[in-house]
Design an enzyme around this catalytic site. Structure first.
Site, PDB file in Angstrom:
ATOM      1  N   TYR A  94      32.237 -46.982  -9.839  1.00  0.00           N
ATOM      2  CA  TYR A  94      33.691 -46.925 -10.025  1.00  0.00           C
ATOM      3  C   TYR A  94      34.346 -48.089  -9.290  1.00  0.00           C
ATOM      4  O   TYR A  94      35.276 -48.712  -9.802  1.00  0.00           O
ATOM      5  CB  TYR A  94      34.244 -45.583  -9.526  1.00  0.00           C
ATOM      6  CG  TYR A  94      33.757 -44.420 -10.342  1.00  0.00           C
ATOM      7  CD1 TYR A  94      34.332 -44.118 -11.576  1.00  0.00           C
ATOM      8  CD2 TYR A  94      32.711 -43.622  -9.897  1.00  0.00           C
ATOM      9  CE1 TYR A  94      33.876 -43.056 -12.340  1.00  0.00           C
ATOM     10  CE2 TYR A  94      32.254 -42.554 -10.652  1.00  0.00           C
ATOM     11  CZ  TYR A  94      32.837 -42.282 -11.865  1.00  0.00           C
ATOM     12  OH  TYR A  94      32.385 -41.239 -12.633  1.00  0.00           O
ATOM     13  N   ASN A 117      38.808 -40.846 -21.012  1.00  0.00           N
ATOM     14  CA  ASN A 117      38.311 -41.670 -22.115  1.00  0.00           C
ATOM     15  C   ASN A 117      38.173 -40.824 -23.383  1.00  0.00           C
ATOM     16  O   ASN A 117      37.354 -39.913 -23.424  1.00  0.00           O
ATOM     17  CB  ASN A 117      36.957 -42.278 -21.732  1.00  0.00           C
ATOM     18  CG  ASN A 117      36.289 -43.026 -22.862  1.00  0.00           C
ATOM     19  OD1 ASN A 117      36.912 -43.363 -23.865  1.00  0.00           O
ATOM     20  ND2 ASN A 117      35.003 -43.271 -22.708  1.00  0.00           N
ATOM     21  N   CYS A 125      31.617 -44.578 -20.795  1.00  0.00           N
ATOM     22  CA  CYS A 125      31.963 -44.106 -19.455  1.00  0.00           C
ATOM     23  C   CYS A 125      30.775 -43.427 -18.777  1.00  0.00           C
ATOM     24  O   CYS A 125      30.762 -43.286 -17.554  1.00  0.00           O
ATOM     25  CB  CYS A 125      33.182 -43.197 -19.491  1.00  0.00           C
ATOM     26  SG  CYS A 125      33.072 -41.820 -20.629  1.00  0.00           S
ATOM     27  N   HIS A 126      29.756 -43.058 -19.562  1.00  0.00           N
ATOM     28  CA  HIS A 126      28.556 -42.463 -18.968  1.00  0.00           C
ATOM     29  C   HIS A 126      27.783 -43.473 -18.118  1.00  0.00           C
ATOM     30  O   HIS A 126      26.939 -43.090 -17.318  1.00  0.00           O
ATOM     31  CB  HIS A 126      27.645 -41.869 -20.062  1.00  0.00           C
ATOM     32  CG  HIS A 126      27.125 -42.867 -21.042  1.00  0.00           C
ATOM     33  ND1 HIS A 126      27.869 -43.273 -22.133  1.00  0.00           N
ATOM     34  CD2 HIS A 126      25.948 -43.539 -21.097  1.00  0.00           C
ATOM     35  CE1 HIS A 126      27.156 -44.162 -22.819  1.00  0.00           C
ATOM     36  NE2 HIS A 126      25.989 -44.339 -22.211  1.00  0.00           N
ATOM     37  N   GLU A 152      19.049 -44.437 -22.518  1.00  0.00           N
ATOM     38  CA  GLU A 152      19.211 -45.882 -22.384  1.00  0.00           C
ATOM     39  C   GLU A 152      18.210 -46.486 -21.398  1.00  0.00           C
ATOM     40  O   GLU A 152      18.241 -47.690 -21.140  1.00  0.00           O
ATOM     41  CB  GLU A 152      20.645 -46.205 -21.952  1.00  0.00           C
ATOM     42  CG  GLU A 152      21.669 -45.880 -23.026  1.00  0.00           C
ATOM     43  CD  GLU A 152      23.068 -46.349 -22.687  1.00  0.00           C
ATOM     44  OE1 GLU A 152      23.245 -47.169 -21.756  1.00  0.00           O
ATOM     45  OE2 GLU A 152      23.998 -45.912 -23.376  1.00  0.00           O
TER      46      GLU A 152
END
Length: 156
Positions: A94, A117, A125-126, A152
């Site tokens: 953040y 979001n 945002c993950h 990912e």
């Protein structure tokens, strides 16, 4: 006639998603946030979004090519734009996002913007973690955030 958001629902590996479109732009990809007024319609753009999400879940897509129009404040827009700069398979904190938008002391506010979001997964945002690397809050739930990061290759 007043334009109204068109939405459609799809089952995905991370649960049922609501995809929304208005005026030829994607306005939402959410788990639970459904507009009060809408038209239930599977448009060409919603289908295109679904196809790209399917490719993402199948491991065949790392970036999205869709017209997006998330609704939010000027600050939220800056945060969401910065999120789109985080490459697939990478994360930021953040604080790093706050610094990237020129407001290094705004880590908490970045967290709040992240939570708002409206276009999850596509605006990633993950990929934002706590300062210590922890999986902090996620509108879709920590389990979904962990699943997406494992998908990912960020988490084992």
């Amino acid at each position: 006639m007043i334009d109204m958001e068109k939405i459609f629902f799809y089952e995905t590996p991370v649960g049922k998603l609501c995809i929304g479109e208005e005026n030829s732009v994607i306005t939402r990809v959410t788990w639970s946030k459904i507009p009060q007024e809408y038209i239930l319609e599977e448009t060409k753009l919603i289908l295109r979004c679904k196809k790209q999400l399917d490719e993402f879940f199948a491991g065949k897509r790392k970036t999205f090519d869709l017209p997006l129009a998330p609704r939010g404040t000027e600050f939220q827009q800056k945060v969401w734009q910065a999120l789109q700069e985080i490459p697939y398979g990478e994360t930021r904190t953040y604080g790093e996002i706050a610094a990237a938008i020129g407001n290094p002391k705004a880590a908490r506010a970045v967290g709040m913007a992240n939570n708002k979001n409206p276009i999850g997964i596509i605006i990633p945002c993950h990929r934002v973690l706590g300062a210590d690397g922890s999986l902090t809050g996620y509108a879709g739930g920590i389990d979904r955030k962990a699943w997406l990061l494992r998908h990912e290759g960020v988490l084992k």
